[in-house]
Scaffold this active site. Sequence first.
Site, PDB file in Angstrom:
ATOM      1  N   GLU A 151      14.511 -15.713   0.223  1.00 39.26           N
ATOM      2  CA  GLU A 151      14.845 -16.845   1.092  1.00 39.26           C
ATOM      3  C   GLU A 151      13.802 -17.953   0.976  1.00 39.26           C
ATOM      4  OE1 GLU A 151      15.357 -15.283   5.049  1.00 39.26           O
ATOM      5  OE2 GLU A 151      17.000 -13.991   4.356  1.00 39.26           O
ATOM      6  N   ASP A 176       0.822  -1.201   0.000  1.00 38.77           N
ATOM      7  CA  ASP A 176       0.000   0.000   0.000  1.00 38.77           C
ATOM      8  C   ASP A 176       0.869   1.270   0.000  1.00 38.77           C
ATOM      9  OD1 ASP A 176      -2.848   0.952   0.470  1.00 38.77           O
ATOM     10  OD2 ASP A 176      -1.850   1.957   2.131  1.00 38.77           O
TER      11      ASP A 176
HETATM   12  C1  NOJ Z   1      -4.435   2.919  -0.865  1.00 43.29           C
HETATM   13  C2  NOJ Z   1      -5.560   1.980  -0.572  1.00 43.29           C
HETATM   14  O1  NOJ Z   1      -5.857   1.239  -1.717  1.00 43.29           O
HETATM   15  C3  NOJ Z   1      -6.708   2.836  -0.097  1.00 43.29           C
HETATM   16  O2  NOJ Z   1      -7.902   2.099   0.000  1.00 43.29           O
HETATM   17  C4  NOJ Z   1      -6.328   3.469   1.209  1.00 43.29           C
HETATM   18  O3  NOJ Z   1      -7.344   4.370   1.594  1.00 43.29           O
HETATM   19  C5  NOJ Z   1      -5.015   4.237   1.102  1.00 43.29           C
HETATM   20  N1  NOJ Z   1      -4.011   3.539   0.360  1.00 43.29           N
HETATM   21  C6  NOJ Z   1      -4.449   4.500   2.479  1.00 43.29           C
HETATM   22  O4  NOJ Z   1      -3.985   3.327   3.052  1.00 43.29           O
END
Ligand code: NOJ
Length: 550
Positions: A260, A210
Amino acid sequence: MSSSVQLSGPADWWRQAVVYQIYPRSFSDSNADGIGDLKGIISKADYLSSLSIDAVWLSPFYPSALADGGYDVADYRDVDPRIGTLEQFDDLVEAMHQRGIRIFVDIVPNHSSDQHIWFQQALRSPRGSAERARYIFRDGRGVDGELPPSDLSSHFGPEGWTRTPDGQWYLHLFTKEQPDFDWSNPEVREDFLKTLKFWSDRGVDGFRIDVAHALIKDLDPLPSRSSYDLEVMKDDGSDPLFDRDEVHEVYKTWRKLFNEYDPPRVAVAEAWVHPHRRPPYASLDGLGQAFNFDLLTAKWEARTFRQVIDKNLQFAQQTGSSTTWVMSNHDVIRHVTRLVIPAGKDGVTFADENNWYVKNRLDPKLDLEKGLARAKAATLTMLALPGSSYLYQGEELGLPDVLDIPSEQMQDPQWFRGEGKFKSRDGCRVPLPWEPSGSSFGFGAGGSHLPQPSWFGEYSVVVQEQQPESTLSLYRRALALRKQLQGEEVLNWLESPQGTMAFERPGSWVCFTNFSDEPVAIPAGEVLVSSAPVTAGLLPANSAVWLRRN
Ligand code: NOJ
């Protein structure tokens, strides 16, 4: 404890994999509490297998106060009790692996939840303490520190700093319940390695990372800015908050850990960076792949699609990786709807200058028939491309976005904190319809945590399984065929009439897409699958077909 059924190589299984994204809270609910759960996913294992996908990716299922749909993680190495247990997670891995399906989990390294034990400890600890050094705490400006350390907005609203009871402030690029970690702190780095190892040891095959481009920040001087649009992000690595070159050092250490394992664990970066900055995220000594969202944001026209495809195949060559194609996910308007809303930024996070989403969502007057035709054609085109494809739950049913969720039932912080500048992502997160009627259309025996519209039943799995011409049948046919047809990661463009696009893959596999609003004659060859019936050699408007060239 880990899954007893491990899937072996080849090590590069991911290069042309089809990965199906599950948003766990909205997939299938086994215990009638209105929230999807791991047992619900296990109960649909045969359904997932019927799609001929290579892997599933689970959006966060970790303990969370749900300030941002689970992307506010309170414990990275556990399961939210509303969703299941670690034992059930092991059962899920096993159920998938038994069917030859691999599993990705979502890692959220930029920020935790404010409920995370580290943040709770930080709040209880004094300024300057080791506990606070895991996050980004600063004193405020003004006589009593009553002004935020800098003028910074967040992704979801005007404040990027929030004040704590003792008067200090902490930085958050997303909601105030999502404090950003300080990645210059070795403890933070070690803890994430521990998390990656924890899930890898449990049999997880891959990770979706993310906001992979946000971890490293230059905080001297403290950045001030009022917008997070890609247009204001610097595109040369000098942006103070995003896409700094140093972030790749972090991913190199992750890669060592991934390697690994046998086969090596894989990872895909979610990095909304300027396209030419994407390749390093996908490098093979880093995460290995990076989402390419360029088709998702592309206008429905042959020329644009072709440019996007060429550019991304070149990027893939630069890194030795393969590209990833995406048409829908949990953050964007479903592509059935998106492909018929006026061009602009409405498909992604930001509303456009005319705020189409806010003005029209309750009375959109959209041509969804055309939207579905385009969406099916776009997917068929995407699935014919070299590289991997990511599908989002429900797109195989041709679901449009649910635009009329009452504002008071929305859950997305982007909607109610975004001052009308951001669209809601709830419309693509409504629990799936499995059955034509009944309690929550077969999602579960209880309700559904987001309201489902009355028309959802028509789109249900049960209804579509009986229709050979349904969207679900098309996805199943195309995905099964793709498995047989997929070969070397190359394509050759073929000449085709204006408003259409045609390319050939090895094995004389041709994909022909008609972007226009008129029927067009298809090239010679045997029709393998098409998104709309081909009659008398004509492919209808907004459709695509796969052919085998004679
Ligand atoms: C991207 C994620 O896909 C989204 O749903 C989220 O709100 C933001 N990152 C923050 O984590």
